[in-house]
Design an enzyme around this catalytic site. Structure first.
Site, mmCIF file in Angstrom:
data_model
loop_
_atom_site.group_PDB
_atom_site.id
_atom_site.type_symbol
_atom_site.label_atom_id
_atom_site.label_comp_id
_atom_site.label_asym_id
_atom_site.label_seq_id
_atom_site.Cartn_x
_atom_site.Cartn_y
_atom_site.Cartn_z
ATOM 1 N N ASP A 39 0.837 -1.210 0.000
ATOM 2 C CA ASP A 39 0.000 0.000 0.000
ATOM 3 C C ASP A 39 0.871 1.261 0.000
ATOM 4 O OD1 ASP A 39 -2.778 -0.371 -0.146
ATOM 5 O OD2 ASP A 39 -2.880 -1.083 1.906
ATOM 6 N N GLU A 62 -5.279 6.919 0.020
ATOM 7 C CA GLU A 62 -5.766 6.174 1.185
ATOM 8 C C GLU A 62 -4.803 6.246 2.367
ATOM 9 O OE1 GLU A 62 -7.849 1.834 2.046
ATOM 10 O OE2 GLU A 62 -6.565 2.085 0.302
ATOM 11 N N ASP A 118 -6.375 4.334 -5.067
ATOM 12 C CA ASP A 118 -6.387 3.193 -4.147
ATOM 13 C C ASP A 118 -5.184 2.333 -4.523
ATOM 14 O OD1 ASP A 118 -6.820 1.097 -2.454
ATOM 15 O OD2 ASP A 118 -8.965 0.945 -2.858
ATOM 16 N N ILE A 120 -3.821 -0.421 -3.265
ATOM 17 C CA ILE A 120 -4.177 -1.840 -3.370
ATOM 18 C C ILE A 120 -5.631 -1.983 -2.965
ATOM 19 C CG2 ILE A 120 -3.934 -4.169 -2.453
ATOM 20 C CD1 ILE A 120 -1.110 -3.951 -2.289
ATOM 21 N N ASP A 121 -6.481 -2.243 -3.938
ATOM 22 C CA ASP A 121 -7.889 -2.525 -3.673
ATOM 23 C C ASP A 121 -8.045 -4.041 -3.707
ATOM 24 O OD1 ASP A 121 -10.565 -1.953 -3.224
ATOM 25 O OD2 ASP A 121 -11.043 -2.021 -5.356
ATOM 26 N N THR A 123 -7.323 -6.289 -0.511
ATOM 27 C CA THR A 123 -6.133 -6.714 0.226
ATOM 28 C C THR A 123 -6.078 -8.226 0.445
ATOM 29 O OG1 THR A 123 -7.257 -6.228 2.319
ATOM 30 C CG2 THR A 123 -5.877 -4.504 1.393
ATOM 31 N N ASP A 267 -12.451 3.876 -3.953
ATOM 32 C CA ASP A 267 -12.927 2.507 -4.185
ATOM 33 C C ASP A 267 -13.810 2.390 -5.421
ATOM 34 O OD1 ASP A 267 -11.706 1.124 -2.071
ATOM 35 O OD2 ASP A 267 -13.205 1.841 -0.651
#
Length: 327
Positions: A39, A62, A118, A120-121, A123, A267
């Site tokens: 992230d 984020e 984002d 890393i969408d 996880t 998101d």
């Protein structure tokens, strides 16, 4: 091209983190530290590239760097800096990495230009070696104008699930939606379109793997109203938007799990424009367009519905009937 470069570079970081840090022990212990490294590193890489091309554009991201500071954050900080430097042309110092991460603290809003990211969408999908996405969108005056979603583990052709993987989906307002192979130099960009299913009984859902991301009971009621019997396509992250945009599935629902939860703009921004430019429609559970002018969240909306234009109205009515003014 700058947004594509940013997402491709961040995707390479995520893949490097997975290869170096995700082990069987990580999964057994449900250790999320590799996701944390990915992230931070992905956000640093994307923000650094955006600063190079668009130095005056703020970013709604984020993450912030507070967990990387001081002696307590030293081990994590060193991993983040190391992995960040696997994907940049010019090595970044610790201070530069932290500064890049903290460029993502913009509040958003209804005027001017800003990006939302984002890093890393999805996880848990990332940790399983399954579906996750790096998602970047450009918002101008409260409206999404460009979206890029990198899906490193998504099959390029879903009819060949064990075939070549790695998809980059991109859409620009009024210019259509396209996909190309991720991190391939001699790429061929091809248009993508939502399905042409005209009767909801022939449709299929694209749903989350993670039960906590959806109310599967309500989904079952909606499926019954729509006459849907086909098996759902299940995957994590905004890869679901890409799957619907290219006709792998017909409907994506993100139903509210409670009345207090508010969706974050990062998101949904990129996936929203990709669906629309592929010929589909997107709204909240009340049939209202998603409003990206409210800041860092979709505070004016509850949930998300995405589908091809032929069945979209029918899906909205089924969702309204099922939720019956819960939200």
């Amino acid at each position: 091209m700058s947004a594509i470069e940013a997402v491709e570079s961040a995707s390479r970081v995520c893949e490097a983190v997975f290869k170096r840090l995700v082990t069987d022990e990580t999964l057994t212990k449900k250790d999320k530290s590799p996701v944390t490294v990915a992230d931070f590193s992905a956000q640093a890489v994307v923000n650094n590239i955006l600063e190079k091309y668009f130095p005056n554009d703020p970013i709604v991201g984020e993450e912030d760097s507070k967990d990387l500071l001081g002696e307590e954050g030293r081990v994590l900080r060193e991993k983040v800096v190391e992995l960040t430097n696997t994907a940049v042309n010019t090595p970044m110092s610790t201070e530069e990495v932290l500064k890049a991460i903290d460029r993502g603290q913009y509040a958003g809003g209804s005027t001017g230009r800003h990006w939302t990211l984002d890093p890393i969408d999805g996880t848990k999908g990332f940790l399983r070696g399954e579906q996750f996405a790096v998602c970047l969108a450009l918002i101008i005056d409260g409206k999404v104008r460009l979206g890029v979603v990198g899906c490193p583990n998504l099959p390029y052709d879903m009819s060949q699930p064990e075939g070549e993987k790695g998809v980059l989906a991109v859409a620009v307002e009024k210019q259509g939606a396209f996909q190309r192979k991720l991190n391939v130099k001699d790429f061929i960009e091809t248009p993508i379109f939502v399905s042409i299913v005209e009767d909801s009984c022939n449709a299929s859902f694209c749903e989350s793997v993670e039960a906590g991301h959806a109310n599967h009971g309500d989904s079952a009621k909606i499926a019954e109203l729509l006459g849907i019997t086909k098996q759902s396509v299940r995957m994590d992250s905004q890869c679901k938007y890409v799957a619907v945009a290219r006709g792998d599935a017909d409907i994506y629902l993100r139903l509210p799990v409670d009345s207090k939860y508010v969706e974050k703009i990062w998101d949904h921004a990129a996936g929203n424009i990709i669906i629309q430019e592929a010929g589909g429609q997107v709204s909240d559970v009340n049939g209202e367009p998603l409003d990206f002018s409210q800041g860092r969240t979709l505070s004016a909306n509850k949930g998300v519905i995405a589908a091809n234009a032929n069945i979209f109205g029918t899906v909205v009515e089924a969702v309204k009937a099922t939720l019956s003014n819960k939200f």
